[in-house]
Motif scaffolding. Structure first.
Motif, PDB file in Angstrom:
ATOM      1  N   MET A  17       0.846  -1.173   0.000  1.00  0.00           N
ATOM      2  CA  MET A  17       0.000   0.000   0.000  1.00  0.00           C
ATOM      3  C   MET A  17       0.888   1.231   0.000  1.00  0.00           C
ATOM      4  SD  MET A  17      -3.169  -0.889   2.575  1.00  0.00           S
ATOM      5  CE  MET A  17      -2.228  -0.622   4.030  1.00  0.00           C
ATOM      6  N   ASP A  18       0.492   2.201  -0.787  1.00  0.00           N
ATOM      7  CA  ASP A  18       1.234   3.449  -0.850  1.00  0.00           C
ATOM      8  C   ASP A  18       0.419   4.538  -0.159  1.00  0.00           C
ATOM      9  OD1 ASP A  18       3.214   5.228  -1.501  1.00  0.00           O
ATOM     10  OD2 ASP A  18       2.307   5.726  -3.424  1.00  0.00           O
ATOM     11  N   ILE A  19       0.812   4.838   1.075  1.00  0.00           N
ATOM     12  CA  ILE A  19       0.109   5.832   1.884  1.00  0.00           C
ATOM     13  C   ILE A  19       1.026   7.041   2.021  1.00  0.00           C
ATOM     14  CG2 ILE A  19      -0.893   6.310   4.145  1.00  0.00           C
ATOM     15  CD1 ILE A  19      -1.501   3.346   4.378  1.00  0.00           C
ATOM     16  N   PRO A  20       0.508   8.239   1.756  1.00  0.00           N
ATOM     17  CA  PRO A  20       1.340   9.441   1.903  1.00  0.00           C
ATOM     18  C   PRO A  20       1.828   9.623   3.342  1.00  0.00           C
ATOM     19  CG  PRO A  20      -0.707   9.945   0.756  1.00  0.00           C
ATOM     20  CD  PRO A  20      -0.813   8.545   1.247  1.00  0.00           C
ATOM     21  N   THR A  21       2.991  10.242   3.489  1.00  0.00           N
ATOM     22  CA  THR A  21       3.613  10.419   4.794  1.00  0.00           C
ATOM     23  C   THR A  21       2.731  11.182   5.781  1.00  0.00           C
ATOM     24  OG1 THR A  21       5.775  10.313   3.757  1.00  0.00           O
ATOM     25  CG2 THR A  21       5.682  11.246   5.969  1.00  0.00           C
TER      26      THR A  21
END
Length: 99
Positions: free
Chosen positions: A1-5
């Motif tokens: 999963m690519d979750i923003p910082t």
């Protein structure tokens, strides 16, 4: 999963808030009378199981998130059913007084 910082940090902050709520719900759960123990313990379990859900999302671990959600699901369902169905001896959320 690519979750923003920023979303990851928001989820970590949410887990810290959940921990505070769980610690706050611990005292009423420990002091509950024998006939009234279910609701305080459900509140504690709800907050305590929300912590791994938030941290798993923050870390991007989908497997941990699914396991934590599987544990949280029955607790939330039980809370919903207890809220929708009044307890024996109560009608519309009011305590029946005899005597």
């Amino acid at each position: 999963m690519d979750i923003p910082t920023p979303v990851r940090w928001l989820m970590v902050a949410l887990a810290a808030v959940q921990l505070a709520y769980a610690l706050r719900a611990l005292r009423p759960a420990l002091r509950a009378a024998p006939g009234e123990r279910t609701d305080p313990w459900l509140a504690l379990a709800d907050h305590a199981l929300g912590i791994p859900v938030a941290l798993a999302l923050a870390a991007g671990h989908l497997t941990v998130f699914l396991y934590a959600t599987a544990a949280l699901g029955p607790v939330l369902t039980w809370q919903l059913l207890r809220h929708l169905r009044p307890a024996p001896g109560r009608r519309d959320g009011r305590v029946r007084r005899t005597g």
